[in-house]
Scaffold this motif. Structure first.
Motif, PDB file in Angstrom:
ATOM      1  N   THR A  97       2.249  -9.458  -3.898  1.00  0.00           N
ATOM      2  CA  THR A  97       1.916  -8.829  -5.179  1.00  0.00           C
ATOM      3  C   THR A  97       0.608  -9.366  -5.730  1.00  0.00           C
ATOM      4  OG1 THR A  97       4.251  -8.473  -5.693  1.00  0.00           O
ATOM      5  CG2 THR A  97       2.718  -8.427  -7.539  1.00  0.00           C
ATOM      6  N   SER A  98       0.398 -10.673  -5.619  1.00  0.00           N
ATOM      7  CA  SER A  98      -0.846 -11.256  -6.134  1.00  0.00           C
ATOM      8  C   SER A  98      -2.057 -10.732  -5.371  1.00  0.00           C
ATOM      9  CB  SER A  98      -0.784 -12.781  -6.063  1.00  0.00           C
ATOM     10  OG  SER A  98      -0.588 -13.218  -4.731  1.00  0.00           O
ATOM     11  N   GLN A  99      -1.918 -10.556  -4.063  1.00  0.00           N
ATOM     12  CA  GLN A  99      -3.018  -9.999  -3.283  1.00  0.00           C
ATOM     13  C   GLN A  99      -3.306  -8.564  -3.709  1.00  0.00           C
ATOM     14  OE1 GLN A  99      -2.317  -9.706   0.930  1.00  0.00           O
ATOM     15  NE2 GLN A  99      -4.277  -8.702   1.338  1.00  0.00           N
ATOM     16  N   ALA A 100      -2.256  -7.776  -3.912  1.00  0.00           N
ATOM     17  CA  ALA A 100      -2.446  -6.386  -4.320  1.00  0.00           C
ATOM     18  C   ALA A 100      -3.149  -6.305  -5.672  1.00  0.00           C
ATOM     19  CB  ALA A 100      -1.096  -5.674  -4.379  1.00  0.00           C
ATOM     20  N   ARG A 101      -2.758  -7.167  -6.616  1.00  0.00           N
ATOM     21  CA  ARG A 101      -3.378  -7.144  -7.941  1.00  0.00           C
ATOM     22  C   ARG A 101      -4.836  -7.580  -7.895  1.00  0.00           C
ATOM     23  NH1 ARG A 101      -0.532  -6.546 -12.559  1.00  0.00           N
ATOM     24  NH2 ARG A 101       1.714  -6.230 -12.342  1.00  0.00           N
ATOM     25  N   ARG A 134      -5.847  -0.464  -3.829  1.00  0.00           N
ATOM     26  CA  ARG A 134      -5.066  -1.326  -2.940  1.00  0.00           C
ATOM     27  C   ARG A 134      -4.989  -0.802  -1.516  1.00  0.00           C
ATOM     28  NH1 ARG A 134       0.113  -2.497  -6.998  1.00  0.00           N
ATOM     29  NH2 ARG A 134      -1.014  -3.786  -8.496  1.00  0.00           N
ATOM     30  N   ALA A 135      -5.536   0.395  -1.290  1.00  0.00           N
ATOM     31  CA  ALA A 135      -5.360   1.073  -0.006  1.00  0.00           C
ATOM     32  C   ALA A 135      -5.909   0.269   1.161  1.00  0.00           C
ATOM     33  CB  ALA A 135      -6.008   2.452  -0.050  1.00  0.00           C
ATOM     34  N   GLU A 136      -7.029  -0.432   0.962  1.00  0.00           N
ATOM     35  CA  GLU A 136      -7.650  -1.154   2.076  1.00  0.00           C
ATOM     36  C   GLU A 136      -6.749  -2.245   2.628  1.00  0.00           C
ATOM     37  OE1 GLU A 136     -10.471  -4.546   0.474  1.00  0.00           O
ATOM     38  OE2 GLU A 136     -10.911  -2.680  -0.604  1.00  0.00           O
ATOM     39  N   ALA A 137      -5.848  -2.761   1.802  1.00  0.00           N
ATOM     40  CA  ALA A 137      -4.955  -3.827   2.247  1.00  0.00           C
ATOM     41  C   ALA A 137      -3.735  -3.293   2.990  1.00  0.00           C
ATOM     42  CB  ALA A 137      -4.505  -4.665   1.059  1.00  0.00           C
ATOM     43  N   MET A 138      -3.444  -2.011   2.851  1.00  0.00           N
ATOM     44  CA  MET A 138      -2.284  -1.426   3.528  1.00  0.00           C
ATOM     45  C   MET A 138      -2.613   0.024   3.921  1.00  0.00           C
ATOM     46  SD  MET A 138       0.262  -1.521   0.211  1.00  0.00           S
ATOM     47  CE  MET A 138      -0.434  -1.414  -1.450  1.00  0.00           C
ATOM     48  N   PRO A 139      -3.501   0.181   4.909  1.00  0.00           N
ATOM     49  CA  PRO A 139      -3.972   1.524   5.280  1.00  0.00           C
ATOM     50  C   PRO A 139      -2.870   2.447   5.786  1.00  0.00           C
ATOM     51  CG  PRO A 139      -4.700  -0.129   6.868  1.00  0.00           C
ATOM     52  CD  PRO A 139      -4.158  -0.873   5.692  1.00  0.00           C
ATOM     53  N   GLU A 140      -1.872   1.911   6.484  1.00  0.00           N
ATOM     54  CA  GLU A 140      -0.800   2.764   6.980  1.00  0.00           C
ATOM     55  C   GLU A 140       0.044   3.310   5.822  1.00  0.00           C
ATOM     56  OE1 GLU A 140       0.110   3.552  10.653  1.00  0.00           O
ATOM     57  OE2 GLU A 140      -1.992   3.463  10.056  1.00  0.00           O
ATOM     58  N   THR A 141       0.216   2.491   4.783  1.00  0.00           N
ATOM     59  CA  THR A 141       0.930   2.967   3.599  1.00  0.00           C
ATOM     60  C   THR A 141       0.149   4.098   2.935  1.00  0.00           C
ATOM     61  OG1 THR A 141       1.990   0.830   3.197  1.00  0.00           O
ATOM     62  CG2 THR A 141       1.742   2.292   1.304  1.00  0.00           C
ATOM     63  N   GLN A 142      -1.147   3.891   2.755  1.00  0.00           N
ATOM     64  CA  GLN A 142      -1.978   4.922   2.134  1.00  0.00           C
ATOM     65  C   GLN A 142      -1.979   6.205   2.952  1.00  0.00           C
ATOM     66  OE1 GLN A 142      -3.166   5.100  -0.714  1.00  0.00           O
ATOM     67  NE2 GLN A 142      -5.039   6.333  -0.783  1.00  0.00           N
ATOM     68  N   ARG A 143      -2.063   6.046   4.262  1.00  0.00           N
ATOM     69  CA  ARG A 143      -2.068   7.218   5.144  1.00  0.00           C
ATOM     70  C   ARG A 143      -0.770   8.003   5.009  1.00  0.00           C
ATOM     71  NH1 ARG A 143      -2.544   6.689  11.723  1.00  0.00           N
ATOM     72  NH2 ARG A 143      -2.428   8.915  12.249  1.00  0.00           N
ATOM     73  N   LEU A 144       0.352   7.312   4.927  1.00  0.00           N
ATOM     74  CA  LEU A 144       1.634   7.988   4.799  1.00  0.00           C
ATOM     75  C   LEU A 144       1.765   8.665   3.434  1.00  0.00           C
ATOM     76  CD1 LEU A 144       4.395   8.732   5.852  1.00  0.00           C
ATOM     77  CD2 LEU A 144       5.242   6.492   5.105  1.00  0.00           C
ATOM     78  N   VAL A 145       1.349   7.974   2.378  1.00  0.00           N
ATOM     79  CA  VAL A 145       1.420   8.579   1.046  1.00  0.00           C
ATOM     80  C   VAL A 145       0.609   9.874   1.018  1.00  0.00           C
ATOM     81  CG1 VAL A 145       0.709   8.315  -1.368  1.00  0.00           C
ATOM     82  CG2 VAL A 145       1.914   6.456  -0.215  1.00  0.00           C
ATOM     83  N   GLN A 146      -0.596   9.845   1.558  1.00  0.00           N
ATOM     84  CA  GLN A 146      -1.452  11.031   1.547  1.00  0.00           C
ATOM     85  C   GLN A 146      -0.836  12.164   2.364  1.00  0.00           C
ATOM     86  OE1 GLN A 146      -5.179   9.398   2.940  1.00  0.00           O
ATOM     87  NE2 GLN A 146      -5.898   8.981   0.859  1.00  0.00           N
ATOM     88  N   ALA A 147      -0.250  11.835   3.516  1.00  0.00           N
ATOM     89  CA  ALA A 147       0.365  12.867   4.351  1.00  0.00           C
ATOM     90  C   ALA A 147       1.572  13.498   3.652  1.00  0.00           C
ATOM     91  CB  ALA A 147       0.780  12.272   5.695  1.00  0.00           C
ATOM     92  N   LEU A 148       2.392  12.670   3.045  1.00  0.00           N
ATOM     93  CA  LEU A 148       3.572  13.186   2.347  1.00  0.00           C
ATOM     94  C   LEU A 148       3.168  14.050   1.160  1.00  0.00           C
ATOM     95  CD1 LEU A 148       5.787   9.974   2.480  1.00  0.00           C
ATOM     96  CD2 LEU A 148       6.392  12.176   3.492  1.00  0.00           C
ATOM     97  N   ARG A 149       2.198  13.570   0.379  1.00  0.00           N
ATOM     98  CA  ARG A 149       1.771  14.356  -0.778  1.00  0.00           C
ATOM     99  C   ARG A 149       1.117  15.669  -0.337  1.00  0.00           C
ATOM    100  NH1 ARG A 149       2.345  11.965  -5.551  1.00  0.00           N
ATOM    101  NH2 ARG A 149       0.888  13.422  -6.531  1.00  0.00           N
ATOM    102  N   GLY A 150       0.379  15.617   0.772  1.00  0.00           N
ATOM    103  CA  GLY A 150      -0.213  16.838   1.303  1.00  0.00           C
ATOM    104  C   GLY A 150       0.826  17.856   1.733  1.00  0.00           C
ATOM    105  N   ALA A 151       2.019  17.375   2.103  1.00  0.00           N
ATOM    106  CA  ALA A 151       3.111  18.259   2.496  1.00  0.00           C
ATOM    107  C   ALA A 151       4.000  18.641   1.320  1.00  0.00           C
ATOM    108  CB  ALA A 151       3.951  17.583   3.580  1.00  0.00           C
ATOM    109  N   GLY A 152       3.618  18.189   0.112  1.00  0.00           N
ATOM    110  CA  GLY A 152       4.359  18.599  -1.076  1.00  0.00           C
ATOM    111  C   GLY A 152       5.402  17.624  -1.572  1.00  0.00           C
ATOM    112  N   PHE A 153       5.463  16.416  -0.984  1.00  0.00           N
ATOM    113  CA  PHE A 153       6.434  15.417  -1.426  1.00  0.00           C
ATOM    114  C   PHE A 153       5.822  14.505  -2.491  1.00  0.00           C
ATOM    115  CE2 PHE A 153       7.756  16.416   2.918  1.00  0.00           C
ATOM    116  CZ  PHE A 153       9.111  16.714   2.714  1.00  0.00           C
ATOM    117  N   ALA A 154       6.597  14.172  -3.505  1.00  0.00           N
ATOM    118  CA  ALA A 154       6.154  13.254  -4.557  1.00  0.00           C
ATOM    119  C   ALA A 154       6.277  11.835  -4.031  1.00  0.00           C
ATOM    120  CB  ALA A 154       6.980  13.436  -5.821  1.00  0.00           C
TER     121      ALA A 154
END
Length: 312
Positions: A182-186, A232-252
């Motif tokens: 959490t401290s790294q993300a902040r 925070r995306a640079e610290a967890m690129p796979e998370t960011q990639r998944l969020v973008q893919a899901l949102r692109g498919a219409g998922f919140a």
């Protein structure tokens, strides 16, 4: 060895932020840490831990639950007894699901149970004491009280409002094998943001309350964020990639807390499996899928002879 009272505690996982509600909104989820805490003679400490993160959790006075119980006893002006703590961690550690908040909530509830009949600790004091240890109330409020919570710091200290979530909202959490501090993300967030971005998040936070309570069809728009996830995306690129893919498919989809888990607020249980299948397709990281419910009770504590009682 002589033993005193034993209490049993259960606290849920939480997901904070929910997209735009940075450091304000939190949701209790149906994954739990369960504990038994027994009074022993003063100066004695025994800590047993199993489940998530067990290998890294200290067994001495630096243990977060021990420190929290000690804080509550000091606040109450009572001497700390010896303790035996037996914990089974169901809440994933270091994954953005409020594991530290759950530990702090467990500690204040355990102290409440052990002190019952001598010192009575109300909901306001539970939140105050937990926030003094955790630093902010957005995770500890839903862990203590359940449901969807709005948390803020007021003139009288930390405050919260618990809200009921529409029954059509179906949470899915996708948990990777890697962790995030959490401290790294902040540390990745800028000290200032633009007025346009601040206004954007204010509007989406207001919309999110409406979406979660009565209009789940608005969840995709309501979970958009400009204050923290992109930084925070640079610290967890796979998370960011998944969020973008899901949102692109219409998922919140949003980053759960500080990450790296992904929270999907589906508008019905049927669509969650589609989100799970998409997660398997779009990243190189395996994701554990937790199909959950919103926990409406929050933390519970009970004397073994008397059963469980909710925090509120």
């Amino acid at each position: 060895m002589a033993q005193g009272r034993t209490v049993e505690v259960r606290v849920p996982a939480t997901s904070a932020n929910l997209g735009p509600g940075f450091d304000t909104l939190g949701l209790a989820l149906s994954v739990y840490d369960t504990l038994q805490i027994t009074e022993l003679p003063a100066g004695t400490l025994e800590v047993e831990v199993s489940g998530s993160g067990a290998a890294e959790i200290p067994r001495d006075e630096t243990n977060l639950i021990v420190r929290t119980i000690a804080h509550v006893y000091a606040d109450a002006g009572r001497p700390l007894p010896g303790l035996r703590i037996v914990a089974e961690n169901g809440v994933p550690h270091g994954r953005g699901l409020g594991s530290s908040g759950a530990a702090v909530a467990a500690g204040v509830l355990a102290a409440k149970g052990l002190l019952a009949g001598d010192v009575e600790i109300g909901d306001g004091d539970l939140l105050r004491l937990a926030t003094e240890i955790e630093g902010h109330p957005d995770n500890v409020a839903p862990a203590l009280f359940g449901g969807l919570t709005i948390a803020w710091m007021g003139e009288r200290g930390p405050q919260h409002k618990k809200l009921l979530v529409h029954r059509g909202v179906s949470p899915l959490v996708l948990v990777p094998a890697y962790t995030m501090s959490t401290s790294q993300a902040r540390s990745l967030q800028p000290p200032q943001v633009s007025t346009a971005d601040a206004v954007f998040n204010v509007s989406r936070s207001a919309l999110l309350i409406a979406a979660l309570m009565q209009s789940p069809e608005l969840l995709l728009d309501a979970t958009a964020d400009r204050l923290h996830q992109d930084y925070r995306a640079e610290a967890m690129p796979e998370t960011q990639r998944l969020v973008q893919a899901l949102r692109g498919a219409g998922f919140a989809a949003v980053v759960s807390g500080a990450g790296p888990s992904v929270l999907v607020l589906a508008d019905g249980p049927g669509s969650r499996q589609d989100a799970v299948e998409l997660a398997d397709e779009v990243t190189d990281t395996p994701w554990e899928a937790l199909l959950l419910a919103v926990d409406v009770r929050g933390g519970t504590v009970g004397d073994r002879a008397e059963g469980f009682h909710e925090a509120s």
